[in-house]
Every structure is written in structure tokens, then in C-alpha cells.
Design an enzyme around this catalytic site. Structure first.
Site, PDB file in Angstrom:
ATOM      1  N   GLU A 114       0.709  -1.096   0.116  1.00 49.46           N
ATOM      2  CA  GLU A 114      -0.206  -0.203  -0.039  1.00 49.46           C
ATOM      3  C   GLU A 114       1.036   1.210  -0.038  1.00 49.46           C
ATOM      4  O   GLU A 114       0.191   2.209  -0.631  1.00 49.46           O
ATOM      5  CB  GLU A 114      -1.071   0.150   1.382  1.00 49.46           C
ATOM      6  CG  GLU A 114      -2.121  -0.647   1.472  1.00 49.46           C
ATOM      7  CD  GLU A 114      -2.728  -1.201   2.984  1.00 49.46           C
ATOM      8  OE1 GLU A 114      -3.771  -1.162   2.643  1.00 49.46           O
ATOM      9  OE2 GLU A 114      -2.030  -1.365   3.318  1.00 49.46           O
ATOM     10  N   CYS A 150      34.512 -33.575   0.645  1.00 53.03           N
ATOM     11  CA  CYS A 150      33.850 -34.480  -0.054  1.00 53.03           C
ATOM     12  C   CYS A 150      34.856 -34.433  -0.885  1.00 53.03           C
ATOM     13  O   CYS A 150      33.757 -35.760  -2.713  1.00 53.03           O
ATOM     14  CB  CYS A 150      32.049 -33.588  -1.104  1.00 53.03           C
ATOM     15  SG  CYS A 150      32.516 -32.221  -1.651  1.00 53.03           S
ATOM     16  N   LYS A 184      34.829  11.695  17.603  1.00 53.11           N
ATOM     17  CA  LYS A 184      34.927  12.435  16.089  1.00 53.11           C
ATOM     18  C   LYS A 184      34.568  10.777  14.957  1.00 53.11           C
ATOM     19  O   LYS A 184      35.200  10.009  15.269  1.00 53.11           O
ATOM     20  CB  LYS A 184      35.954  11.988  16.046  1.00 53.11           C
ATOM     21  CG  LYS A 184      37.186  12.331  14.806  1.00 53.11           C
ATOM     22  CD  LYS A 184      38.568  12.733  14.623  1.00 53.11           C
ATOM     23  CE  LYS A 184      38.963  12.707  13.064  1.00 53.11           C
ATOM     24  NZ  LYS A 184      38.956  11.676  12.134  1.00 53.11           N
ATOM     25  N   LEU A 215      41.131  19.448  10.963  1.00 51.29           N
ATOM     26  CA  LEU A 215      41.861  19.738  12.707  1.00 51.29           C
ATOM     27  C   LEU A 215      43.303  18.981  12.449  1.00 51.29           C
ATOM     28  O   LEU A 215      43.457  18.711  12.420  1.00 51.29           O
ATOM     29  CB  LEU A 215      40.852  18.911  13.604  1.00 51.29           C
ATOM     30  CG  LEU A 215      39.781  19.808  13.407  1.00 51.29           C
ATOM     31  CD1 LEU A 215      38.160  18.760  14.374  1.00 51.29           C
ATOM     32  CD2 LEU A 215      38.981  21.293  13.296  1.00 51.29           C
ATOM     33  N   GLU A 234      28.972  14.359   9.234  1.00 50.97           N
ATOM     34  CA  GLU A 234      30.074  13.725   8.902  1.00 50.97           C
ATOM     35  C   GLU A 234      28.190  11.694   8.822  1.00 50.97           C
ATOM     36  O   GLU A 234      27.472  12.141   9.440  1.00 50.97           O
ATOM     37  CB  GLU A 234      30.570  12.609  10.752  1.00 50.97           C
ATOM     38  CG  GLU A 234      31.365  11.590  10.173  1.00 50.97           C
ATOM     39  CD  GLU A 234      32.769  12.002   9.403  1.00 50.97           C
ATOM     40  OE1 GLU A 234      33.612  11.764   8.624  1.00 50.97           O
ATOM     41  OE2 GLU A 234      33.220  13.858   9.094  1.00 50.97           O
ATOM     42  N   GLU A 259      32.957  16.097  21.681  1.00 50.46           N
ATOM     43  CA  GLU A 259      32.309  15.369  21.058  1.00 50.46           C
ATOM     44  C   GLU A 259      32.882  14.627  19.905  1.00 50.46           C
ATOM     45  O   GLU A 259      34.053  14.262  20.269  1.00 50.46           O
ATOM     46  CB  GLU A 259      31.855  16.163  19.426  1.00 50.46           C
ATOM     47  CG  GLU A 259      31.001  18.030  20.012  1.00 50.46           C
ATOM     48  CD  GLU A 259      31.350  18.508  18.394  1.00 50.46           C
ATOM     49  OE1 GLU A 259      30.881  19.671  19.155  1.00 50.46           O
ATOM     50  OE2 GLU A 259      31.566  18.202  17.868  1.00 50.46           O
TER      51      GLU A 259
END
EC number: 6.5.1.2
Length: 674
Positions: free
Chosen positions: A33, A404, A112, A81, A167, A110
């Protein structure tokens, strides 16, 4: 109703169902649907392109393929950086900052994220373009591909020009799922989540990108000076209000000691995250102080990236063995002198195929560097050739199957060496392991060692024989006993009631995985209808091409396969789709995000997850402010600690089972708030 109103109504309806499906895990309509609504919208937009909205959900499925990517000059350069690799590097950075702005400094720390860095530009409240970082000045225009990433908003409540940096990544769980699909389709596996994310964004065909489960975390307003914001943390809060996905893990720190403490915590605990991070980013929080510090030619003076120690170890390859998969693919693996890597002991690593071994010139007795690709799959990174002694032994892929003894082949254009004997015991064993696995018939107590015993004792020869096992057949097997035998028989019996898609997936049809099995089970009322379907009928199904359709048809032409299916039917295994006839379960966890952690007393983690999802909840892997509650067992670890720090409700299994007896979401909320 005008065409414009019709388009707006369709967009509103589709967005509503997207929210139910993607964010609440509580769909109200079938895939069929939903697809009808999308096709109707696509048709109207093609007839009236002037009425197409930037935030149309059709932009999420990808446009026409490109011949090449155009280049974009970044309005604000996407600088890199400078790096820190030690505590002393961080203290030196803090000292430099204080020389510019004094001692009153606040930092934001934070994650990375290990993904692909992108810049997003919005104008007049709409997504305008997006580009890769490139060399920082010029990047590639990947706007069409970025529009397919569902966590990137296409409309925002901000009419100014806004330039955002983020990112794009793929979670560990989704990385595993994509590689499982690759394996099912006999395609090369991706080395790590970052490569998969980057490769997906650089597809010239956006429809291919749209099929990849990509995500984004944004972390910077590149033109923050045009906004009345005093700090970086305020800008992150503002971006979140606009609908951007911001990592909840950032922390405002009052000193470099607090920064170092936070970094040390995540150095030890990053393995608990469901996505890859390769370091931490430290930024001066105050915008005025940033302006005072300015930039060097390559990077801002007010930020630095701390890189986690590389997860690489030296060890020795003591042997190379091969294993036969359920489709006959023969895969080489290196047996290693055990080494600790990324928190676990590694004693073997994948070597993928013959070409990989040749390319890296890998020999038995070589000293090598190993790493965990994406902290998941151990692999040989490189050979340390200067440590060779002359005792190294060349490895050759076997000309005969090691199980086998039938001849092996390597088809032109393929990397895999294969055993093509359909009666090969190794293929039968792997096929049974697949049949009982979590994403197939989900039979508890049937691990690889038990399956091997059952085959060796001639108790079973194919998957259907599992349902003819009696307690007396297994009770005396090694590591079995009365209780284990009872549990095994009960688990096998319970699996007879599974939905059709689990059986289809368990049969091991080439190119048919979980998603395709669910499509078949939804579109056909029972297995007999699937068996009698023509390739033309199957090709009409969403996401089915001729290769998949022909594979299904050919599978059911084989007498051996039909004999197995008839035995399964005779013993009472369900062959009907339960999609619309299964027991109704109230959506008591609708819209809730629930984290599982630790070992529960009686429930298996996957069973608990299924109970949550069946009732409309979303079982997530990490604790954040948006978590509704945490279901904790023994040895819960850092997730429990974080939940307590954030004031998130924590319950045990007994309380969870009590919640399952409730009949409404309001009742659940009342209990959780009590």
C-alpha cells in the site's frame, strides 16, 4: 481537488507513514500500500514537475543516474583539524588556548564519527545542495545522494542561508546486515562501515545510495557568525530544534582535566556504541573567544582532534585453513597466535579469497599486522616482510573440496573458489546452521556443535529431519542430558508455528535473504503459491529482478528440495503467511525507545527485542535523553551507568514481563512514572 492539493495530500500521508515506520517502528499500512502511494506521487510529479516540492518523499528514493559528479566551491572552507595523540598534546593545546583568551575557557567535547564529512547548504528554509569535503576548498556535488539520507531534513524552519557540516556514517548493526546481504548474493564484503558509507555516497546512481541505511550527525554551523548565538553548545541545540540529528554524547567541560576524563571514559567504552568513532573533537565553546583565536592556513586554532590509539597488533600466521559455506564458496582464514585486539582475543582472521592472499603476498608463518575492520571483523592488514626467516610456506587454494573431495572450480570473473557438489556434507551442515539461525527458523539449542553431532550420528541428513527427532535420539549425545534434550525438542516444536517468511529464508534459496523472503510471504498466501509462481510473476514484485526470480523458480524445480518441503509439510511446519491472520498484539510501547543491556534471567535478548518491536517499541543500542526506559540484567555495564546519570527509568525482567500484560500505552506510562 486540484493537482497541487492532491500532491500535498499525498506528501502529508506518506510522511505520516514514514514517521510510523522509521521512527516509531509501528507501521499502519503494508509495504504494498505504501508503494502504491509513492507511485501515485511520482506519477503526478512527473506530469507536473513545476509542482514538485523540495521535501517530497520521492527525493528520498533517488533520481536519475549521473555521468559524473560536478564540483562545488565551498562558500566556507571545510578545514581539517590539527591532531592530538596523547594527554600531553591536549594539555599543550589548552596552554595555547589560554595564551590567546585567558584562563576562563569552556570546551565542548564531541565524538569524531568515522564516516564521510559533508557540507549541507540551506536557503529560504530548503535544502539547496550538499558536497563532500574534497580538498577543503572544492568538493564534489553529491546533493542527489544526500537527499536520500532520511536523517537529513529537506525543509527547515529557518529562512536564512545556513551552512551545516556533518558526518555521514552507517551503524555497526546495519553494516553487518549489508554484509550479510552481500554474502547471500555472493558479492564481495565491505571492509568496514566507513568504506561502505563513503562508497554509498559516491554512487553515480542515487537509487543505489537510497538502498543503503545511511545516517548523519551534524556538528557545526559553518556560518555561525550570522546567528545570534554565544556558544557552540547553543548552536548544537539550535540545529537539533531545526530537525538535524546531533549526537547526544557531546559534553561541555569546564577544564582540560574534565576533557581528559571524558576522553578516557570513551576510549574504554567506545565499543558499546553502535557506530564507529575514531577519536574525540575538542572545541572552544565561546564564539567570541574563537574569533579572537582565529585560524592557521590549514585549521582553526580553537579546536583539536584527539585520535584514539590505533587498534593494530603484531602476530604470526601459524596456518591457513579453508571452510566450505552453504553455497559451496570456499573461504580461507588465517589461524593466528592469539592476540588481544579491541577488547577481545583474536586467534583467526578472514583472508577473503585467493586474490586477497596474492595481493598481500600472505604466507604461512608470516609475521603480520592485524586489525579489526570496523572493530568487528579481524583481518590481516599487512605482512611484515622484513621479519621473514625463509620458513614461510606459500598457500594454494585446494583443487578438491576439503570435505567431499570433489573438484573445485573458479568461474571466470569471480574471486571465489567453489565446491559444486550439492551433496557436499559441509554445504549441508552450513545449510542446516542457516535454517535454525535467528533470522530463519530461530531454533534455540541447536548450535553448530550439536548440528555436527546430529549429522555424524546420522540422526539428520537435511533440515526436514530436525522435526522427526525424538528425545531418545539426542538425550545421550555429548553435552546434552535430560533437560537440554527436552528444551531442544520443545524449541523445534515451537518453530513449526513460525511465519512463512522464516521458512522461506531458512530454505537457503540463492539470492533470497530476509527482506526478499518477507516480500514473498506478503505477496503469496502460502508456500504452494510461491512454488507455483512463474518467473514473470516474481519479477513483478518490488525489488525482484530476473536473477532472484529465476533462482526461486529453479530452487523449487529440484526434486531434492521438494522432498524436503513435503517432509516439512507432513510433520506440521506452517507454510501459510501469518501477515494478516496472526494474533493481534496491542501497541503498548508505541513511540518508545527502549535499551536492552546485560544478561536477563530467562529471556534471550533477541526474544525481548522482538517482544518490544511487536508492541510498537524501538529497541535501540545506546542510551540517550530520548530513551524511554532501560531493561537491565546482570553485568549491565556503562549503559546502566549512563541511564542513571541521565535519570532514565531502569527496570528488570520481572517488571518488563508485568508491562507485557498491560493493554494500553497509557497504562505502561503510568506504571513507568510510578
Amino acid at each position: 481537488m486540484s493537482v497541487k492539493d492532491e500532491i500535498n495530500k499525498l506528501i502529508e500521508t506518506i510522511n505520516y507513514h514514514n514517521e510510523r515506520y522509521y521512527n516509531q517502528d509501528s507501521p499502519e499500512i503494508s509495504d504494498y500500500e505504501y508503494d502504491k502511494l509513492m507511485k501515485e506521487l511520482i506519477s503526478l510529479e512527473e506530469e507536473h514537475p513545476e509542482l514538485k516540492r523540495i521535501d517530497s518523499p520521492t527525493n528520498r528514493v533517488g533520481g536519475k543516474p549521473l555521468d559524473k559528479f560536478n564540483q562545488i566551491v565551498h562558500k566556507t572552507p571545510m578545514l581539517s583539524l590539527s591532531n592530538a595523540f596523547s594527554e600531553q598534546d591536549l594539555r599543550d593545546f589548552d596552554k595555547r588556548v589560554q595564551e590567546y583568551v585567558g584562563e576562563n575557557v569552556e570546551y565542548v567535547v564531541e565524538f569524531k564519527i568515522d564516516g564521510l564529512s559533508v557540507g549541507l547548504t540551506y536557503n529560504n528554509g530548503e535544502f539547496e545542495k550538499g558536497a563532500t569535503r574534497g580538498d577543503g576548498v572544492v568538493g564534489e556535488d553529491i546533493s542527489q545522494n544526500l537527499m536520500t539520507v532520511k536523517s537529513i531534513p529537506l525543509k527547515i524552519n529557518d529562512k536564512k542561508e545556513l551552512i551545516v557540516r556533518g558526518e555521514v556514517y552507517i551503524s555497526k548493526d546495519n553494516f553487518r546486515k549489508v554484509n550479510e546481504q552481500q554474502e547471500e548474493q555472493e558479492q564481495p564484503l565491505f571492509a568496514n562501515p566507513r568504506n561502505l558509507a563513503a562508497g554509498s555516497l559516491r554512487q553515480l546512481d542515487p537509487k543505489l545510495t537510497a538502498k543503503r541505511p545511511l545516517d548523519i550527525f551534524v556538528f557545526n554551523m559553518e556560518n555561525i557568525e550570522e546567528y545570534d548565538l554565544e556558544s557552540h553548545s547553543e548552536s548544537l541545540e539550535y540545529l537539533e530544534k531545526l530537525g538535524f540529528s546531533v549526537s547526544q554524547s557531546y559534553k561541555v567541560c569546564k577544564s582540560i582535566d574534565e576533557v581528559i576524563e571524558h576522553i578516557e571514559y570513551w576510549t574504554d567504552n567506545r565499543g558499546n556504541l553502535d557506530y564507529e568513532i575514531d577519536g574525540m573533537v575538542i572545541k572552544v565553546n565561546n564564539i567570541k573567544q574563537r574569533d579572537e583565536m582565529g585560524y592557521t592556513a590549514k585549521s582553526p586554532r580553537w579546536a583539536i582532534a584527539y585520535k584514539f590509539p590505533a587498534e593494530k597488533k603484531k602476530t604470526k600466521i601459524v596456518d591457513i585453513i579453508v571452510e566450505v559455506g552453504r553455497t559451496g564458496t570456499i573461504t580461507p582464514s588465517a589461524i593466528l597466535e592469539p592476540v588481544r585486539l579491541a577488547g577481545t582475543t583474536v586467534s583467526r582472521a578472514t583472508l577473503h579469497n585467493e586474490d586477497y592472499i596474492r595481493e598481500k603476498d600472505i604466507k604461512i608463518n608470516d609475521t603480520v599486522l592485524v586489525q579489526k575492520a570496523g572493530d568487528i571483523i579481524p583481518q590481516v592488514l599487512e605482512v611484515i616482510k622484513e621479519e621473514r626467516t625463509g620458513d614461510e610456506i606459500d598457500f594454494k587454494m585446494p583443487e578438491k573440496c576439503p570435505v567431499c573431495s570433489e573438484p573445485t572450480i573458479r568461474l571466470e570473473g569471480e574471486a571465489a573458489v567453489k565446491c559444486i557438489n550439492m551433496s557436499c556434507p559441509a554445504q549441508i551442515r552450513r545449510g542446516i546452521i542457516h535454517f535454525v539461525s535467528r533470522d530463519a527458523m530461530n531454533i534455540d539449542g541447536l548450535g553448530e556443535s550439536i548440528i555436527t553431532l546430529l549429522l555424524n550420528e546420522k540422526i539428520i541428513q537435511d533440515v526436514s529431519d530436525l522435526y522427526y527427532i525424538k528425545k531418545e535420539d539426542v538425550v545421550d549425545l555429548e553435552r546434552m542430558g535430560e533437560k537440554s534434550a527436552d528444551n531442544l525438542i520443545n524449541s523445534i516444536e515451537k518453530s513449526k508455528e513460525n511465519d512463512l517468511w522464516r521458512l522461506i529464508n531458512g530454505l537457503g534459496i540463492k539470492f533470497i535473504g530476509v527482506k526478499a523472503a518477507k516480500i514473498l510471504a506478503y505477496n503469496f498466501k502460502d508456500l504452494d503459491e510461491v512454488i507455483s509462481a512463474t518467473s514473470e510473476q516474481l519479477e513483478e514484485l518490488e525489488e525482484f529482478g530476473s536473477i532472484m526470480a529465476n533462482s526461486v523458480v529453479e530452487f523449487f524445480k529440484e526434486d531434492k528440495n521438494m522432498n524436503v518441503i513435503n517432509k516439512l509439510k507432513n510433520v506440521g511446519v506452517n507454510t501459510k503467511s501469518l501477515d494478516n491472520t496472526g494474533e493481534k498484539v496491542e501497541k503498548i510501547f508505541e513511540g518508545m525507545k527502549i535499551v536492552l543491556t546485560g544478561t536477563l534471567p530467562t529471556l534471550k535478548r533477541n526474544d525481548a527485542k522482538e517482544m518490544i518491536e511487536k508492541r510498537g517499541g524501538k529497541a535501540t543500542s545506546s542510551v540517550s535523553k530520548s530513551t524511554t526506559f532501560v531493561l537491565a540484567g546482570e553485568e549491565a555495564g556503562s549503559k546502566l551507568t549512563k541511564a542513571n546519570d541521565l535519570g532514565i527509568k531502569v527496570i528488570d525482567e520481572e517488571r518488563f514481563l508485568e508491562l507485557l500484560k498491560l493493554s494500553s500505552k497509557d497504562e505502561v506510562k503510568a506504571v513507568l512514572e510510578s
